[in-house]
Design a protein around this motif. Sequence first.
Motif, PDB file in Angstrom:
ATOM      1  N   ARG A  62     -15.664   5.953  -2.889  1.00  0.00           N
ATOM      2  CA  ARG A  62     -15.941   4.608  -2.927  1.00  0.00           C
ATOM      3  C   ARG A  62     -17.181   4.355  -4.109  1.00  0.00           C
ATOM      4  NH1 ARG A  62     -14.819   4.379   2.333  1.00  0.00           N
ATOM      5  NH2 ARG A  62     -12.344   3.464   2.655  1.00  0.00           N
ATOM      6  N   ASP A 112     -11.642  -1.976  -2.831  1.00  0.00           N
ATOM      7  CA  ASP A 112     -11.590  -1.426  -1.946  1.00  0.00           C
ATOM      8  C   ASP A 112     -11.248  -2.298  -0.404  1.00  0.00           C
ATOM      9  OD1 ASP A 112     -11.184   0.691  -0.137  1.00  0.00           O
ATOM     10  OD2 ASP A 112     -13.394   0.252   1.006  1.00  0.00           O
ATOM     11  N   ARG A 120     -12.552   1.928  -5.037  1.00  0.00           N
ATOM     12  CA  ARG A 120     -11.722   3.080  -3.965  1.00  0.00           C
ATOM     13  C   ARG A 120     -11.044   3.925  -5.669  1.00  0.00           C
ATOM     14  NH1 ARG A 120      -9.598   4.572   0.969  1.00  0.00           N
ATOM     15  NH2 ARG A 120     -11.439   3.388   1.893  1.00  0.00           N
TER      16      ARG A 120
END
Length: 132
Positions: free
Chosen positions: A115, A43, A69
């Motif tokens: 996530r 991420d 993610r």
Amino acid sequence: MNNGYTDVVNDALTGALAPITRIGGGEVQVDRAIAAPAAAWDDAVPQGALSFGFVDVADGAVTITRTVRVRNYSNERITYAVKPSFRFANDRPTAPSASVHRPRSWSVPGAAPTRCSMSASPSMAPCCAATS
């Protein structure tokens, strides 16, 4: 990197796999990338990569955490089994030298990103101990 071909052969005569230092995330497979229903990345890094990287560990007090993610581009829920693995069988003896904390499975809803955090706590492998 999400769909890279990693079974790259280093020696056509023996079929020996190339070291990861030679292939990185694998050979680009455009057809696989286009057909993939999802992609995963760190991420914090705006590219299709996910790695704990090389870590020089002097003691067992290191923990590396990545927020992963996953974007599901399909309309169907996708469930992944999350399992650490090794490229070469002789890498396995160092396996007890690191613990990876991650979900055992991860369900990603259709047409949505999600996530989760994963962390690794490496320690100095006895076979690789060195001083510098």
